[in-house]
Design a protein around this motif. Structure first.
Motif, PDB file in Angstrom:
ATOM      1  N   TYR A  71    -104.469  62.944 -10.208  1.00  0.00           N
ATOM      2  CA  TYR A  71    -102.608  64.153 -10.202  1.00  0.00           C
ATOM      3  C   TYR A  71    -102.740  63.701 -11.509  1.00  0.00           C
ATOM      4  O   TYR A  71    -102.146  65.052 -12.252  1.00  0.00           O
ATOM      5  CB  TYR A  71    -101.982  63.431  -9.586  1.00  0.00           C
ATOM      6  N   LEU A  72    -102.671  62.997 -12.380  1.00  0.00           N
ATOM      7  CA  LEU A  72    -102.718  63.044 -12.819  1.00  0.00           C
ATOM      8  C   LEU A  72    -103.543  63.169 -14.856  1.00  0.00           C
ATOM      9  O   LEU A  72    -103.504  64.195 -15.204  1.00  0.00           O
ATOM     10  CB  LEU A  72    -102.106  61.164 -13.944  1.00  0.00           C
ATOM     11  N   VAL A  73    -104.747  63.294 -13.883  1.00  0.00           N
ATOM     12  CA  VAL A  73    -106.131  63.849 -14.620  1.00  0.00           C
ATOM     13  C   VAL A  73    -105.882  65.288 -14.728  1.00  0.00           C
ATOM     14  O   VAL A  73    -105.771  66.379 -15.796  1.00  0.00           O
ATOM     15  CB  VAL A  73    -107.143  63.378 -13.907  1.00  0.00           C
ATOM     16  N   GLY A  74    -105.154  66.020 -13.452  1.00  0.00           N
ATOM     17  CA  GLY A  74    -105.408  67.475 -13.096  1.00  0.00           C
ATOM     18  C   GLY A  74    -104.338  68.164 -13.716  1.00  0.00           C
ATOM     19  O   GLY A  74    -104.024  69.380 -14.124  1.00  0.00           O
ATOM     20  N   VAL A  75    -103.432  67.308 -13.779  1.00  0.00           N
ATOM     21  CA  VAL A  75    -101.896  67.628 -14.209  1.00  0.00           C
ATOM     22  C   VAL A  75    -102.667  68.263 -15.884  1.00  0.00           C
ATOM     23  O   VAL A  75    -102.267  69.411 -16.449  1.00  0.00           O
ATOM     24  CB  VAL A  75    -100.926  67.635 -14.262  1.00  0.00           C
ATOM     25  N   SER A  76    -103.029  66.742 -16.868  1.00  0.00           N
ATOM     26  CA  SER A  76    -103.257  67.097 -17.636  1.00  0.00           C
ATOM     27  C   SER A  76    -104.218  67.578 -18.332  1.00  0.00           C
ATOM     28  O   SER A  76    -104.630  68.710 -19.411  1.00  0.00           O
ATOM     29  CB  SER A  76    -103.479  65.280 -18.344  1.00  0.00           C
ATOM     30  N   VAL A  77    -105.519  67.731 -17.718  1.00  0.00           N
ATOM     31  CA  VAL A  77    -106.501  68.914 -17.813  1.00  0.00           C
ATOM     32  C   VAL A  77    -105.496  70.414 -17.410  1.00  0.00           C
ATOM     33  O   VAL A  77    -106.574  71.573 -18.714  1.00  0.00           O
ATOM     34  CB  VAL A  77    -107.318  68.781 -17.037  1.00  0.00           C
ATOM     35  N   LEU A  78    -104.813  70.434 -16.772  1.00  0.00           N
ATOM     36  CA  LEU A  78    -104.695  72.091 -16.224  1.00  0.00           C
ATOM     37  C   LEU A  78    -103.424  72.383 -17.470  1.00  0.00           C
ATOM     38  O   LEU A  78    -103.495  73.564 -18.321  1.00  0.00           O
ATOM     39  CB  LEU A  78    -103.341  71.919 -15.297  1.00  0.00           C
ATOM     40  N   ILE A  79    -102.767  71.143 -18.354  1.00  0.00           N
ATOM     41  CA  ILE A  79    -102.010  71.892 -18.943  1.00  0.00           C
ATOM     42  C   ILE A  79    -103.008  71.760 -20.540  1.00  0.00           C
ATOM     43  O   ILE A  79    -102.590  73.063 -21.299  1.00  0.00           O
ATOM     44  CB  ILE A  79    -101.134  70.645 -19.469  1.00  0.00           C
ATOM     45  N   ALA A  80    -103.693  70.974 -20.795  1.00  0.00           N
ATOM     46  CA  ALA A  80    -105.033  71.391 -21.844  1.00  0.00           C
ATOM     47  C   ALA A  80    -105.296  72.246 -21.866  1.00  0.00           C
ATOM     48  O   ALA A  80    -105.829  73.403 -23.055  1.00  0.00           O
ATOM     49  CB  ALA A  80    -105.402  69.538 -21.615  1.00  0.00           C
ATOM     50  N   TYR A  81    -106.091  72.935 -20.689  1.00  0.00           N
ATOM     51  CA  TYR A  81    -106.722  73.806 -20.572  1.00  0.00           C
ATOM     52  C   TYR A  81    -106.135  75.381 -20.885  1.00  0.00           C
ATOM     53  O   TYR A  81    -105.998  76.031 -21.154  1.00  0.00           O
ATOM     54  CB  TYR A  81    -107.556  73.852 -19.658  1.00  0.00           C
ATOM     55  N   ALA A  82    -104.833  75.337 -20.226  1.00  0.00           N
ATOM     56  CA  ALA A  82    -103.499  76.420 -20.938  1.00  0.00           C
ATOM     57  C   ALA A  82    -103.208  76.372 -21.858  1.00  0.00           C
ATOM     58  O   ALA A  82    -103.267  77.498 -22.731  1.00  0.00           O
ATOM     59  CB  ALA A  82    -102.429  76.219 -19.910  1.00  0.00           C
TER      60      ALA A  82
END
Length: 665
Positions: A477-488
Motif C-alpha cells: 500500500y505504501l509503495v503503491g501510493v508513493s509510486v503513483l504520486i511520484a510517477y504522476a
C-alpha cells in the motif's frame, strides 16, 4: 473509443479481478464472522513454517561448528576481517587518526594525518586531471566546506570507508563481470543472485553481517561492499558485451592471447562504460554510510543517526549536508573520469616529474604541509575558532515553519490521510491471504505467461507461509501510493524536459541533486515538519523515487525519431495530438522502465522509513537488526525482495510487449 477499450476481453479480465478483490477486501471481516473462520483473514499459525528458527540455527551452526577441513568458518570470517581491517586502519590513520604506536592510553602519535590543506589540494588535482579547472574548483570547494563547517574529522572517517569499500566493490564486480562475459552459465547463475542483492532491503544485509563479523567498521565495510557491488557486475558484463566486433577482430589479428585480449583490448575499450559502474559503486557506498553506522561505521553517518535519535535538527542537517557535499564532489569526479579522453603520454626519456606532473605536485604539497604543520598547527588542522555553524539557522528555520505553518501542514497531512492513504490501506489490508495468492498469480500470468504466474505464486506463498501477509500488504500500500504520486509528478516533468532544452537543463540539475542525496538525508526535514507516521514515510519515498520517473520520461521523448513527428505535422496533427497520439505511445517502453525503477527505489527507501514509524516489512527487518535476530531479518528481507521481484518481472514484461508492438528491439 474509450468505452470500446474498457470492454475489450483483456480489459474485462482486469475489471473482474479488481471487482472480486474489492468485494472480498470489503467483506472479508463479515465473512470471517459469518462462518466463524478466522483463517479467512489470518493465516493459521499451525500452518506457518518455522523458517526463522531454521535460518537462525543454520547461521549459528555456520559460525560455531562449520569447518572446511583446514579451517573453520569462524576462522574464515576472521581472515576476511583482517584482510579488510589492515588497509582500512592504514587509510583511516592517514586521513583522520594519525599513525599511533602502542595501544589504549599508552598510544603515542608518531605521525599526524594528512593536513586538511593537502587533502583539499589532492581532491582539486583529481578534478583537474579528470576534466578541467572548473571541476577542480568545485571539488576543492566541496572539501573546503567540510573543514569550514566543522565536519572534517567525521568526513575523513567516511572517506576512509569509501576508499576501501569502492576498490573492493569495483574489483570484485569487475571479476564477476568478466566471468559472466566469458561463461554464459555464470551470467545465468548470477542473475537471480544479483536480483536478490539489489532488492533485499539494506537493513537485511546488516543482520547476518553483524552476526558473522561482529560490531565495528569491518562489518560495516562488508555490508557496504555487498550492497554496492551488484551494479558493477551488471555494468561490467554489459560493457564487455558491447565492445565493437571490429575491435575484437583487430585484437585477434594482432595475435593476442585470451588474457591479452581481455586486459589489453576489451577492458580498455570498455573503460568509459566501466567508469559508469565505478560511479554507481561510489554513490551506493555513500548511500550506505548512515545505515552502516548502525553497526559501527562511524563518521558522518553516525552523526546523522545520532542527531535523528536526539531530534537535533541543526546537527542532523549539517551532517546530512556534509554527506551531500562529499557525494557531489565524488560523483562529479567519477563522472568526469568516465568521459575523459586518454592524455598524451610523455616520452620515456622524460623524467618522472615531467611524465607525472600532477602526482609530483600532490606529493610536494603533502610534504610541504607536513613540515609546515609541525610549526604551524592551523596548517595541520583547521582552526576550531574559524569554523562556522548553521545549526542555529536550521533550528530557527524549522521552528519558524512549524510555528507559522503548522495548521497548514497538518491540514495537508489530514487530507492525504483521509482521502488517499487510509482508504487504500483499508483496501489492501482487507484482502484475504488466500485470494491474494490467487489474484497475484492470475495477474502475473496474464501479463507475462504461465512461468511468471508460477513464480508469483511461489514468491507470494513464501510471504504467506511465514505469517507476513498483513505486513506485506502495508508495504504494498505504501509503495503503491508513493509510486503513483511520484510517477504522476515525474512523468509530466520528464515530458516537459524532453521537449524543452532549457527545462531539460534545470530539471536535470534538480534530478541530479535528488539522486546525489543519500536516502537517510530525506528523513531529516520530513520528520521535523510532519513528525513520524505513514505520511512522512510517503513524502520521503516520493522524493527518493522521483528521479527515474523524470529521467526515463525525458529520455523516451527525446529519443523519438524526428521523422515520426514530422509525419504527424504533415498529417495536420495539433501539438496535443502529437503528444498523445505519437510521442507518448512511442515513449511507452521508456515510461514503463521508468515505472520499474521508481518501484525499485520506492521499495528500497520504504524499508529505511521504518525509522519514522511505519508498520510494514521494513519495521520487521529493523526490529530483527536491533535484536540481532538473523532468521527474522532474512525472512522479512526476502519477503521485501520477492515483492520487488514480482513487480520488476511484471513491469519488464509489459515493457517488452510494448517494444514488440512498436517493432522496437
Amino acid at each position: 473509443m474509450i468505452w470500446r477499450r474498457l470492454i475489450r476481453p483483456g480489459a474485462l479480465f482486469w475489471w473482474a479481478l479488481l471487482a472480486a478483490t474489492w468485494a472480498l477486501s470489503t467483506w472479508s471481516f463479515q465473512l470471517y464472522k459469518a462462518f466463524d473462520a478466522r483463517w479467512i483473514i489470518r493465516f493459521p499459525s499451525g500452518w506457518k513454517l518455522p523458517m526463522e528458527s531454521w535460518i537462525s540455527d543454520a547461521m549459528k551452526w555456520l559460525l560455531e561448528d562449520a569447518t572446511f577441513g583446514l579451517f573453520t568458518f569462524r576462522e574464515l570470517t576472521r581472515f576476511v576481517s583482517a584482510v579488510i581491517e589492515a588497509p582500512y586502519d592504514l587509510v583511516r590513520a592517514a586521513l583522520a587518526d594519525g599513525f599511533m604506536q602502542g595501544q589504549g592510553s599508552y598510544a603515542v602519535e608518531i605521525a599526524p594525518p594528512l593536513s586538511w590543506i593537502a587533502v583539499i589540494a589532492i581532491m582539486a588535482i583529481l578534478g583537474r586531471v579528470a576534466r578541467d579547472w572548473r571541476l577542480a574548483a568545485l571539488t576543492g570547494a566541496c572539501f573546503l566546506y567540510l573543514a569550514v563547517f566543522g565536519q572534517w574529522d567525521s568526513a575523513m572517517v567516511t572517506l576512509a570507508s569509501v576508499m576501501i569499500a569502492v576498490p573492493i566493490g569495483v574489483l570484485g564486480g569487475l571479476l564477476l563481470g568478466i566471468a559472466s562475459f566469458r561463461w554464459p552459465w555464470v551470467e545465468r547463475a548470477l542473475r537471480p543472485l544479483l536480483d536478490l542483492m539489489q532488492t533485499v532491503p539494506v537493513f537485511a544485509y546488516l543482520v547476518p553481517v553483524l552476526f558473522l563479523f561482529g560490531f565495528g567498521p569491518v562489518a560495516a565495510l562488508v555490508a557496504t561492499v555487498v550492497y554496492a557491488m551488484p551494479p558493477m557486475v551488471r555494468v561490467a558484463t554489459v560493457a564487455l558485451q558491447s565492445v565493437p566486433e571490429e575491435v575484437v577482430e583487430a585484437g585477434k589479428m594482432a595475435g593476442c592471447t585470451r588474457r591479452q585480449m581481455m586486459w589489453k583490448v576489451l577492458i580498455p575499450s570498455a573503460a568509459p562504460t566501466l567508469m559508469v559502474g565505478v560511479n554507481q559503486v561510489i554513490m551506493l557506498t555513500l548511500n550506505m554510510v548512515i545505515i552502516a553506522s548502525m553497526i559501527g561505521a562511524g563518521g558522518l553517518g553516525f552523526d546523522v543517526l545520532s542527531a535523528l535519535r536526539r531530534l537535533d535538527i541543526g546537527g542532523g542537517i549539517e551532517a546530512g549536508l556534509a554527506i551531500v557535499v562529499m557525494a557531489i564532489a565524488l560523483d562529479r569526479v567519477s563522472q568526469a573520469f568516465s568521459t575523459r579522453l586518454p592524455s598524451k603520454v610523455a616520452g620515456q626519456d622524460v623524467n618522472f616529474v615531467r611524465r607525472h606532473p600532477w602526482f609530483a605536485t600532490a606529493f610536494a604539497i603533502i610534504a610541504l604541509t607536513y613540515i609546515a604543520g609541525l610549526f604551524l598547527p592551523p596548517v595541520q588542522s583547521y582552526p576550531e575558532a574559524a569554523t562556522l555553524t548553521t545549526s542555529a539557522f536550521w533550528e530557527d528555520a524549522m521552528r519558524w515553519i512549524n510555528v507559522n505553518f503548522y495548521d497548514t501542514l497538518e491540514a495537508i497531512k489530514d487530507v492525504f490521510l483521509t482521502t488517499l492513504l487510509l482508504p487504500v490501506k483499508r483496501f489492501f489490508t482487507g484482502i484475504p491471504w488466500a485470494w491474494g495468492l490467487i489474484a497475484v498469480s492470475l495477474a502475473a500470468g496474464r501479463i507475462g505467461g504461465w512461468r511468471l504466474g508460477l513464480l508469483a505464486l511461489l514468491l507470494t506463498g513464501f510471504i504467506i507461509v511465514n505469517g507476513l501477509w498483513a505486513k506485506a500488504m502495508i508495504t504494498v500500500y505504501l509503495v503503491g501510493v508513493s509510486v503513483l504520486i511520484a510517477y504522476a509528478i515525474g512523468v509530466p516533468l520528464g515530458i516537459w524536459a524532453g521537449q524543452n532544452a532549457r527545462a531539460h537543463k534545470w530539471v536535470g540539475a534538480f534530478i541530479d541533486t535528488l539522486q546525489t542525496l543519500p536516502s537517510f538525508v530525506y528523513l531529516i526535514p520530513v520528520v521535523m515538519l510532519f513528525r513520524v507516521g505513514d505520511f512522512s514515510a510517503m513524502i520521503a519515498v516520493i522524493l527518493y523515487a522521483l528521479a527515474p520517473a523524470v529521467r526515463y520520461a525525458a529520455h523516451g521523448i527525446r529519443s523519438i525519431e524526428p521523422q515520426m513527428i514530422e509525419a504527424g505535422l504533415v498529417s495536420g496533427c495539433t501539438r496535443r495530438q502529437i503528444l498523445w497520439r505519437i510521442k507518448l505511445p512511442l515513449a511507452a517502453p521508456s515510461l514503463l522502465l521508468g515505472l520499474n525503477q521508481t518501484i525499485m527505489l520506492a521499495i528500497s527507501m520504504l524499508v529505511i522509513t521504518a525509522l519514522v514509524g511505519t508498520r510494514d516489512l521494513g519495521q520487521e527487518v529493523y526490529i530483527a537488526l536491533t535484536k540481532a535476530n538473523t532468521g527474522q531479518g532474512i525472512v522479512a528481507g526476502l519477503s521485501v525482495a520477492f515483492i520487488a521481484i514480482i513487480a520488476d518481472r511484471c513491469v519488464s514484461a509489459m515493457a517488452r510487449q510494448s517494444r514488440e508492438r512498436l517493432g522496437l528491439q
